[in-house]
Design a protein around this motif. Structure first.
Motif, PDB file in Angstrom:
ATOM      1  N   ASP A 161      -6.754  -0.820   5.358  1.00 40.28           N
ATOM      2  CA  ASP A 161      -7.310  -1.109   4.032  1.00 40.28           C
ATOM      3  C   ASP A 161      -8.613  -1.889   4.209  1.00 40.28           C
ATOM      4  O   ASP A 161      -8.638  -3.105   4.146  1.00 40.28           O
ATOM      5  CB  ASP A 161      -6.302  -1.909   3.208  1.00 40.28           C
ATOM      6  CG  ASP A 161      -6.716  -2.044   1.757  1.00 40.28           C
ATOM      7  OD1 ASP A 161      -7.572  -1.264   1.307  1.00 40.28           O
ATOM      8  OD2 ASP A 161      -6.194  -2.934   1.074  1.00 40.28           O
ATOM      9  N   VAL A 219     -11.822  -3.242   3.003  1.00 43.04           N
ATOM     10  CA  VAL A 219     -12.553  -3.579   1.788  1.00 43.04           C
ATOM     11  C   VAL A 219     -13.939  -4.093   2.149  1.00 43.04           C
ATOM     12  O   VAL A 219     -14.948  -3.632   1.634  1.00 43.04           O
ATOM     13  CB  VAL A 219     -11.775  -4.634   0.961  1.00 43.04           C
ATOM     14  CG1 VAL A 219     -12.566  -5.042  -0.261  1.00 43.04           C
ATOM     15  CG2 VAL A 219     -10.411  -4.099   0.574  1.00 43.04           C
ATOM     16  N   ILE A 274       0.840  -1.206   0.000  1.00 45.44           N
ATOM     17  CA  ILE A 274       0.000   0.000   0.000  1.00 45.44           C
ATOM     18  C   ILE A 274       0.874   1.256   0.000  1.00 45.44           C
ATOM     19  O   ILE A 274       0.630   2.199  -0.761  1.00 45.44           O
ATOM     20  CB  ILE A 274      -0.951   0.004   1.214  1.00 45.44           C
ATOM     21  CG1 ILE A 274      -2.022  -1.061   1.036  1.00 45.44           C
ATOM     22  CG2 ILE A 274      -1.580   1.371   1.416  1.00 45.44           C
ATOM     23  CD1 ILE A 274      -2.865  -1.289   2.271  1.00 45.44           C
ATOM     24  N   ARG A 320      -3.927   3.060  -6.353  1.00 44.16           N
ATOM     25  CA  ARG A 320      -5.187   2.385  -6.064  1.00 44.16           C
ATOM     26  C   ARG A 320      -5.828   3.060  -4.864  1.00 44.16           C
ATOM     27  O   ARG A 320      -5.142   3.384  -3.897  1.00 44.16           O
ATOM     28  CB  ARG A 320      -4.914   0.904  -5.744  1.00 44.16           C
ATOM     29  CG  ARG A 320      -6.175   0.056  -5.807  1.00 44.16           C
ATOM     30  CD  ARG A 320      -5.885  -1.377  -5.408  1.00 44.16           C
ATOM     31  NE  ARG A 320      -6.541  -1.550  -4.109  1.00 44.16           N
ATOM     32  CZ  ARG A 320      -6.167  -2.405  -3.187  1.00 44.16           C
ATOM     33  NH1 ARG A 320      -5.143  -3.172  -3.379  1.00 44.16           N
ATOM     34  NH2 ARG A 320      -6.810  -2.505  -2.053  1.00 44.16           N
ATOM     35  N   LYS A 321      -7.098   3.244  -4.915  1.00 47.71           N
ATOM     36  CA  LYS A 321      -7.810   3.868  -3.796  1.00 47.71           C
ATOM     37  C   LYS A 321      -7.853   2.906  -2.617  1.00 47.71           C
ATOM     38  O   LYS A 321      -8.228   1.752  -2.773  1.00 47.71           O
ATOM     39  CB  LYS A 321      -9.234   4.228  -4.208  1.00 47.71           C
ATOM     40  CG  LYS A 321      -9.295   5.321  -5.228  1.00 47.71           C
ATOM     41  CD  LYS A 321      -9.135   6.651  -4.557  1.00 47.71           C
ATOM     42  CE  LYS A 321      -9.325   7.748  -5.577  1.00 47.71           C
ATOM     43  NZ  LYS A 321      -9.173   9.033  -5.034  1.00 47.71           N
ATOM     44  N   HIS A 322      -7.455   3.404  -1.468  1.00 47.49           N
ATOM     45  CA  HIS A 322      -7.518   2.620  -0.233  1.00 47.49           C
ATOM     46  C   HIS A 322      -8.456   3.322   0.718  1.00 47.49           C
ATOM     47  O   HIS A 322      -8.362   4.522   0.926  1.00 47.49           O
ATOM     48  CB  HIS A 322      -6.129   2.485   0.400  1.00 47.49           C
ATOM     49  CG  HIS A 322      -5.159   1.781  -0.460  1.00 47.49           C
ATOM     50  ND1 HIS A 322      -5.166   0.423  -0.630  1.00 47.49           N
ATOM     51  CD2 HIS A 322      -4.158   2.238  -1.231  1.00 47.49           C
ATOM     52  CE1 HIS A 322      -4.211   0.081  -1.456  1.00 47.49           C
ATOM     53  NE2 HIS A 322      -3.577   1.174  -1.844  1.00 47.49           N
ATOM     54  N   LYS A 323      -9.325   2.554   1.283  1.00 51.45           N
ATOM     55  CA  LYS A 323     -10.297   3.125   2.208  1.00 51.45           C
ATOM     56  C   LYS A 323      -9.989   2.581   3.598  1.00 51.45           C
ATOM     57  O   LYS A 323     -10.115   1.388   3.848  1.00 51.45           O
ATOM     58  CB  LYS A 323     -11.705   2.725   1.789  1.00 51.45           C
ATOM     59  CG  LYS A 323     -12.771   3.231   2.717  1.00 51.45           C
ATOM     60  CD  LYS A 323     -14.121   2.667   2.341  1.00 51.45           C
ATOM     61  CE  LYS A 323     -15.049   2.833   3.521  1.00 51.45           C
ATOM     62  NZ  LYS A 323     -16.102   1.861   3.530  1.00 51.45           N
ATOM     63  N   SER A 324      -9.549   3.452   4.465  1.00 49.14           N
ATOM     64  CA  SER A 324      -9.370   3.027   5.849  1.00 49.14           C
ATOM     65  C   SER A 324     -10.660   3.338   6.589  1.00 49.14           C
ATOM     66  O   SER A 324     -11.442   4.187   6.170  1.00 49.14           O
ATOM     67  CB  SER A 324      -8.186   3.735   6.494  1.00 49.14           C
ATOM     68  OG  SER A 324      -8.404   5.111   6.525  1.00 49.14           O
ATOM     69  N   GLY A 359      -1.473  -2.496  10.120  1.00 55.07           N
ATOM     70  CA  GLY A 359      -2.679  -2.122   9.394  1.00 55.07           C
ATOM     71  C   GLY A 359      -3.934  -2.193  10.230  1.00 55.07           C
ATOM     72  O   GLY A 359      -5.007  -1.792   9.774  1.00 55.07           O
TER      73      GLY A 359
END
Length: 158
Positions: A134, A136, A77, A84-88, A115
């Motif tokens: 991350d 998902v 990451i 790439r879009k990472h959504k926390s 993480g």
């Protein structure tokens, strides 16, 4: 005078390893370790019962594997940056664990895995608030924690 002699000895050794061996540091390390031992005794921790202690190596193996896998994922990451879009995000995981030692071990396991971070335990609703770097699928994370860690900890600490 020393309710937890192993704790005191470990603290003195760590103090000397961090600061170097001198008579002054040895004396100061001993004083710090005595007060820490007294502080620990004041907390009156319950002695953990481990009826299925032989499952601990399995837990350690799972955790070490997950730490390695998470290190690689977090490095990926960080190295890919914004490609790439990472959504926390934050997730709430309902748990059935009630043993304080098992809860502490679960907190260490979750926080030591890169993480993820254990943020809060709500004893009334029996939920844990966790931050995931991350995120998902929230349901996947809940299932992972419940089946991979909680089930094994419930078996170890029953």
């Amino acid at each position: 005078m020393l309710p937890y002699p192993l704790l005191s000895a470990s603290l003195v050794i760590m103090w000397l390893a961090l600061n170097g061996f001198t008579p002054g540091h040895f004396i100061l390390g001993c004083i710090v370790s005595v007060f820490a031992s007294w502080g620990m005794a004041a907390l009156r921790p319950v002695k953990p019962r481990l009826p299925k202690w032989y499952l601990l190596p399995k837990l350690v193996g799972i955790v070490l594997y997950d730490i390695l896998r998470s290190n690689l994922a977090v490095a990926s990451i960080l190295l890919t940056g914004g490609r790439r879009k990472h959504k926390s995000g934050f997730i709430t995981v309902p748990i059935e664990l009630e043993n304080p030692t098992a809860l502490a071990v679960l907190a260490v396991v979750i926080t030591s895995t890169p993480g993820t971070a254990w943020l809060e335990y709500n004893s009334l609703s029996k939920t844990v608030l966790i931050h995931v770097l991350d995120l998902v699928d929230e349901a996947e994370w809940q299932a992972l924690i419940k089946t991979r860690y909680e089930a094994l900890l419930m078996e170890i600490f029953k």
